[in-house]
Write an enzyme that holds these catalytic residues in place. Sequence first.
Site, PDB file in Angstrom:
ATOM      1  N   GLY A 212       0.787  -1.233   0.000  1.00  0.00           N
ATOM      2  CA  GLY A 212       0.000   0.000   0.000  1.00  0.00           C
ATOM      3  C   GLY A 212       0.817   1.279   0.000  1.00  0.00           C
ATOM      4  O   GLY A 212       0.346   2.308   0.457  1.00  0.00           O
ATOM      5  N   THR A 214       1.937   3.072  -2.674  1.00  0.00           N
ATOM      6  CA  THR A 214       1.351   4.013  -3.614  1.00  0.00           C
ATOM      7  C   THR A 214       0.029   4.546  -3.071  1.00  0.00           C
ATOM      8  O   THR A 214      -0.249   5.747  -3.130  1.00  0.00           O
ATOM      9  CB  THR A 214       1.117   3.310  -4.961  1.00  0.00           C
ATOM     10  OG1 THR A 214       2.316   2.626  -5.313  1.00  0.00           O
ATOM     11  CG2 THR A 214       0.757   4.288  -6.032  1.00  0.00           C
ATOM     12  N   HIS A 429      10.413 -19.438  17.671  1.00  0.00           N
ATOM     13  CA  HIS A 429      11.705 -18.759  17.586  1.00  0.00           C
ATOM     14  C   HIS A 429      11.616 -17.362  18.204  1.00  0.00           C
ATOM     15  O   HIS A 429      12.400 -17.011  19.083  1.00  0.00           O
ATOM     16  CB  HIS A 429      12.132 -18.688  16.111  1.00  0.00           C
ATOM     17  CG  HIS A 429      13.425 -17.992  15.870  1.00  0.00           C
ATOM     18  ND1 HIS A 429      14.569 -18.647  15.487  1.00  0.00           N
ATOM     19  CD2 HIS A 429      13.768 -16.684  15.946  1.00  0.00           C
ATOM     20  CE1 HIS A 429      15.545 -17.781  15.352  1.00  0.00           C
ATOM     21  NE2 HIS A 429      15.084 -16.569  15.616  1.00  0.00           N
ATOM     22  N   GLU A 430      10.626 -16.605  17.757  1.00  0.00           N
ATOM     23  CA  GLU A 430      10.505 -15.236  18.269  1.00  0.00           C
ATOM     24  C   GLU A 430      10.141 -15.228  19.751  1.00  0.00           C
ATOM     25  O   GLU A 430      10.630 -14.393  20.510  1.00  0.00           O
ATOM     26  CB  GLU A 430       9.472 -14.447  17.461  1.00  0.00           C
ATOM     27  CG  GLU A 430       9.833 -14.262  15.988  1.00  0.00           C
ATOM     28  CD  GLU A 430      11.199 -13.628  15.776  1.00  0.00           C
ATOM     29  OE1 GLU A 430      11.602 -12.759  16.584  1.00  0.00           O
ATOM     30  OE2 GLU A 430      11.879 -14.020  14.817  1.00  0.00           O
ATOM     31  N   ASP A 505      20.744 -13.806  13.820  1.00  0.00           N
ATOM     32  CA  ASP A 505      21.022 -13.849  15.254  1.00  0.00           C
ATOM     33  C   ASP A 505      22.476 -14.244  15.505  1.00  0.00           C
ATOM     34  O   ASP A 505      23.164 -13.647  16.328  1.00  0.00           O
ATOM     35  CB  ASP A 505      20.116 -14.874  15.939  1.00  0.00           C
ATOM     36  CG  ASP A 505      18.646 -14.552  15.755  1.00  0.00           C
ATOM     37  OD1 ASP A 505      18.347 -13.363  15.521  1.00  0.00           O
ATOM     38  OD2 ASP A 505      17.828 -15.474  15.838  1.00  0.00           O
TER      39      ASP A 505
HETATM   40  P1  ADP Z   1       2.621  -0.884  -3.383  1.00  0.00           P
HETATM   41  O1  ADP Z   1       2.708   0.451  -4.024  1.00  0.00           O
HETATM   42  O2  ADP Z   1       3.125  -0.922  -1.980  1.00  0.00           O
HETATM   43  O3  ADP Z   1       3.183  -1.999  -4.186  1.00  0.00           O
HETATM   44  P2  ADP Z   1      -0.156  -0.392  -3.754  1.00  0.00           P
HETATM   45  O4  ADP Z   1      -0.302   0.857  -2.988  1.00  0.00           O
HETATM   46  O5  ADP Z   1      -0.069  -0.262  -5.220  1.00  0.00           O
HETATM   47  O6  ADP Z   1       1.070  -1.233  -3.237  1.00  0.00           O
HETATM   48  O7  ADP Z   1      -1.344  -1.354  -3.354  1.00  0.00           O
HETATM   49  C1  ADP Z   1      -2.009  -2.138  -4.288  1.00  0.00           C
HETATM   50  C2  ADP Z   1      -3.455  -2.284  -3.897  1.00  0.00           C
HETATM   51  O8  ADP Z   1      -3.590  -3.053  -2.726  1.00  0.00           O
HETATM   52  C3  ADP Z   1      -4.097  -0.969  -3.592  1.00  0.00           C
HETATM   53  O9  ADP Z   1      -4.640  -0.391  -4.730  1.00  0.00           O
HETATM   54  C4  ADP Z   1      -5.176  -1.333  -2.601  1.00  0.00           C
HETATM   55  O10 ADP Z   1      -6.350  -1.672  -3.249  1.00  0.00           O
HETATM   56  C5  ADP Z   1      -4.631  -2.559  -1.924  1.00  0.00           C
HETATM   57  N1  ADP Z   1      -4.087  -2.224  -0.610  1.00  0.00           N
HETATM   58  C6  ADP Z   1      -2.798  -2.321  -0.228  1.00  0.00           C
HETATM   59  N2  ADP Z   1      -2.662  -1.958   1.056  1.00  0.00           N
HETATM   60  C7  ADP Z   1      -3.869  -1.597   1.495  1.00  0.00           C
HETATM   61  C8  ADP Z   1      -4.366  -1.111   2.751  1.00  0.00           C
HETATM   62  N3  ADP Z   1      -3.576  -0.927   3.805  1.00  0.00           N
HETATM   63  N4  ADP Z   1      -5.678  -0.844   2.834  1.00  0.00           N
HETATM   64  C9  ADP Z   1      -6.485  -1.029   1.783  1.00  0.00           C
HETATM   65  N5  ADP Z   1      -6.086  -1.469   0.591  1.00  0.00           N
HETATM   66  C10 ADP Z   1      -4.791  -1.771   0.430  1.00  0.00           C
HETATM   67 ZN    ZN Z   2      15.943 -14.741  15.758  1.00  0.00          ZN
HETATM   68 MG    MG Z   3       3.348   0.818  -5.907  1.00  0.00          MG
END
Ligand code: ADP
Ligand code: ZN
Ligand code: MG
Length: 645
Positions: A212, A214, A429-430, A505
Amino acid sequence: MKKTPMNYGIYIIAIIVLFGSFFFIQNLFKPSAPEPLTPTEFIEKLDAGEFAGMTIKYTPIGGEDNNVYRVTISDAEGPQYVFEIFMPTLNDILLTIEPTDNITLDYVEKSTVTIWAVLGNIVIPVILVIGLIIFLYRTMSGGGNNKAFEFSKSRARLSNSKAVTFKDVAGCDEEKTELVEVIDFLKFPRKYKEMGARIPKGILLVGSPGTGKTLLAKAVAGEASVPFFSISGSDFVEMFVGVGASRVRDLFKVAKENAPCIIFIDEIDAVGRQRGAGMGGGHDEREQTLNQLLVEMDGFNPNAGIIIMAATNRPDVLDPALLRPGRFDRQITINLPDVIGREAILKVHARNKKVSPEVKFEDISHRIPGFSGADIENLLNEAALLAARANRKMIELSDIDEAVDRVLMGPAKKSRKVTERERQVISYHEAGHAVIGIKLENASIVQKVTIIARGRAGGYNLMLPREEGYLRTKKALLEEITGNLGGRVAEELVFGDVTTGAYQDFQTATKIARAMVTEYGMSNLGPIQYESQQGSVFLGRDYLKERNFSDQVALEIDKEVREIITSCYEQAKQIIIENRALLDTITHYLLEVETLNKQDIDEIVASGKLGWWEERKLKKDEPVNSDNPLDKTDENPLVKADETR
Ligand code: ADP
Ligand code: ZN
Ligand code: MG
């Protein structure tokens, strides 16, 4: 455009067509090929009267004193003979022509043919070829916004889609909190300007694909209601040197005209890779682009109202210059969602779908460990497709079940998903690390334990020293080693087998033990410094360790290091055996909740239970409404969790 073999193909085709059309057109403008003549043949034909009724045209074309002439002999059908001849020779021949021979003589000072020749041989083919290249570019890159010769345009896309806000991003609460300040700055820049505060220019979002990044960047723009310019790092990298740099310049120009705004550079590692590390010399296109980016970032006033956000999943390869203060000095790590986060994301994406009230997102979230936000979105979409195919009115549990399998098995699955067995091993482990952290009074305090994968490690344990300080005692160092070995010890005791999960570790433990022996004089070898760290920013420290001891001593150092590690290992074993019940309880909750913070751990140590979680499990999951579940705080599982924590 990317450098694909396809593109090279275009150039090859263009060159072939260029030559082809050149010769073709040249021939087109010479209808009949005139013959060359030697002076002797010329005289013979002239004497034979073959040129009767023809025109002999002669033009100086160069040579010493301009004494070489081109002679063109044409009849009504066009030029029949063309040849070059010396002026004295030509003069002698022409003097023999009588008016009765019926031959027209025509002296042309400057060849009138040239204009046509230039037009025909050069201008028209060039126009044709350029037209062809443009045509090819257009067809191959498809779409009007990718125009052929817009090399210097930044290609940043202004996001015009429906504004994304924080409501659309589920689960990333810590990350959102960090970004609230940025939004406030974009909304009320004057407040900060008057205070003289310097707002960070660059924010780097780090996280694996689909977490998420982007989305979060867009949400920041949406919350602040400012323009959002997004560009991908690979858009900068072009075939032609200097194009990337000029695109960067253009991007910043556009941004300044639209401030306040957000520039989002996706996959910044495509341009931001460490410089001078590649093959084939240091000065390449990417390097120039990166330099330009650094220059632009330094160039604008921190309060200009431009925030640059960048995303990467490889922060380790980024050039250190990018991470310096005044550039991307803020890093926000976005982790894969834990069980609660996954539930929240499920709910966000279920908002605009018809889901049967029987579907319990809480249960589903437990069955999809390791899913990213993008995976979850994909999962619900698959379920909706399945439901639609079966002509159902709503998405049923069976659809979601099948969708889970599809997403797990599907060919689209790039990232590795953990198996149940692996989750157990990682949890133990954790938990092993955590138990030692709890039981050794001098060891670091456990702030957070999670089995959500972070980078290469399966799980992750955040420990902070009890008191901040420069001096570490020998006891504290030993306990730190013990803590690091706790993970492996737990694996060994519980499963009777060990995994590769303890790689990091051991590295840490060995490093500390070795430093104790060779640098801090904390072993039987006495207070002698055998090695010293000449830290260099440019080379790995290990390359520069000064070695001032004999092989005999080296042997003894190794022995001492081994002794330290072995005794710490024994200690860890003992602690874990004594506290097996606690280890099991922590593991149990780690498997269920996936992330435990300090309060959770304290509660488990004190009461053997995790109150808020048990309470939550008793309550039935409420059916999803079609309206936004996050609007009402009492339905937001995250807020609920925080209150009870
Ligand atoms: P990244 O840029 O990290 O690869 P994106 O932001 O493109 O990922 O996410 C891809 C899709 O996954 C988004 O369009 C959304 O629909 C979904 N998504 C990812 N994270 C979330 C989140 N925290 N809440 C809601 N939807 C999410
Ligand atoms: Zn460890
Ligand atoms: Mg992305």
